[in-house]
Design an enzyme around this catalytic site. Structure first.
Site, PDB file in Angstrom:
ATOM      1  N   GLY A   1       9.490  54.028  66.769  1.00  0.00           N
ATOM      2  CA  GLY A   1      10.911  54.238  66.534  1.00  0.00           C
ATOM      3  C   GLY A   1      11.235  55.646  66.995  1.00  0.00           C
TER       4      GLY A   1
ATOM      5  N   GLY B   1      13.794  57.149  68.527  1.00  0.00           N
ATOM      6  CA  GLY B   1      15.184  57.392  68.894  1.00  0.00           C
ATOM      7  C   GLY B   1      15.487  58.865  68.730  1.00  0.00           C
TER       8      GLY B   1
ATOM      9  CE  LYS C   1      19.025  63.541  54.489  1.00  0.00           C
ATOM     10  NZ  LYS C   1      18.269  63.196  55.663  1.00  0.00           N
TER      11      LYS C   1
ATOM     12  CB  SER D   1      23.852  57.637  61.250  1.00  0.00           C
ATOM     13  OG  SER D   1      23.449  57.501  59.903  1.00  0.00           O
TER      14      SER D   1
END
Ligand code: NAD
Length: 312
Positions: A7, A9, A186, A257
């Site tokens: 992953g 990205g 978070k 996002s």
């Protein structure tokens, strides 16, 4: 250290690029063929506060092309792809491979534990930001931190080795036995800002345009952190609210996002954020009405947006 990033990205490329620059043997593993090809032909273009450069001292490939067991496998897919990504690299999981997740949301260690024993899982949180500008091209600005620990809570030698590798790459990492506090704070921050902006299609600063926006964000923080406290996790609610208020004041024009994902017709991380909080709250008998309503609205927005994209 032999490191693979599954992953690769925005975040996976940033971490992989910096680790390669620090001299580690890095392979980026991703299903995005255009991204993999661009890195293969031109290297990874990495634009950070340290400058704009091409990192060529790493490899990029698809999951089936990757070979050899790494010392460290970093998982940096979106949370909804963790399980399929790990299944796709099962052939890379050697007897000594440690798996690190710094992904957002809850449930990451549990998903990874279906593929790797808990004593070889490292879990943590990061405040580094990154954006994928285009194939083979990543931006990151400002400062961030990484906090991590072993998922089984023990002080395995791998924890110090990974902390050292990340620090050597300038990623400001500490081993932190209380990392669950940071993870839940978070999650509270993301449950508030991501889900409200996604439900309303507003940017982070627009959320603060009327008092109701900030009040709703703070109500979500209160709910999420009440669940964390009921799980015996020490969290700082006022500090988390201050970070939410600071983001609303400073992140002008920023689309979280999750909102970017629905606008592009992609599924979001809502299940690992609001969804996981609602499930945990239900087990504990704690009411989380705002978090639950935002979960339902985002599911609806996500479904509708995916339908719009599938028609085009
Ligand atoms: P991203 O969408 O940019 O990257 C995810 C990558 O995973 C993509 O390149 C995709 O092609 C790849 N992928 C999907 N399925 C795969 C599979 N089966 N095998 C291999 N690769 C696969 O996401 P990102 O922004 O880098 O975020 C990754 C994680 O980090 C998320 O959990 C996110 O919440 C968290 N995070 C992001 C930021 C940020 O600023 N971007 C900051 C902190 C934490």
């Amino acid at each position: 250290m032999k490191i693979m990033v599954v992953g690769a990205g925005a975040m996976g490329s940033l971490f992989g690029g910096l680790l390669a620059e620090a001299g580690h043997d890095v392979t980026l593993v991703d299903v995005n063929a255009a991204h993999v090809e661009a890195i293969g032909s031109r290297g990874l273009r990495l634009h950070t506060d340290q400058g704009d450069r091409h990192v060529s001292s790493l490899r990029a490939c698809s999951p089936s092309q990757a070979s050899g067991a790494p010392d460290l496998l970093m998982v940096f897919t979106k949370t909804l792809h963790t399980s399929s990504a790990l299944a796709g690299v099962a052939h890379l999981l050697g007897a000594h491979t440690h798996v690190l997740s710094l992904q957002n949301g809850l449930g990451n260690a549990e998903i990874i534990a279906q593929h790797v024993p808990a004593e070889r899982i490292l879990i943590g949180v990061t405040t580094w930001p990154a954006d994928l500008v285009g194939p083979g091209h990543v931006h990151s600005h400002g400062q961030g931190l990484v906090r991590l620990m072993s998922a089984d809570g023990r002080d395995h030698p791998a924890v110090a080795e990974v902390v050292q590798a990340l620090n050597g790459a300038g990623l400001a990492c500490t081993a932190d036995a209380a990392v669950w506090s940071a993870i839940w704070e978070k999650v509270a921050f993301n449950a508030a800002l991501n889900s409200i902006c996604t439900a309303t299609h507003c940017t982070v600063d627009q959320l603060g345009a009327i008092e109701d926006g900030l009040a709703l964000a703070f109500a979500v923080v209160d709910e999420v952190l009440a669940v964390a406290q009921a799980r015996g996790i020490a969290v700082q609610t006022q500090a988390c609210k201050a970070r939410v208020a600071d983001a609303i004041a400073r992140h002008v024009g920023h689309k979280p996002s999750m909102l970017q994902d629905v606008l592009a017709g992609r599924n979001t991380e809502i299940e690992a954020i609001n969804g996981a909080v609602v499930t945990t709250a239900a087990d504990l008998g704690i009411p989380v009405p705002c978090t639950r309503t935002l979960l339902q609205v985002v599911r609806l927005v996500q479904e509708r947006q995916a339908g719009i994209h599938s028609k085009h």
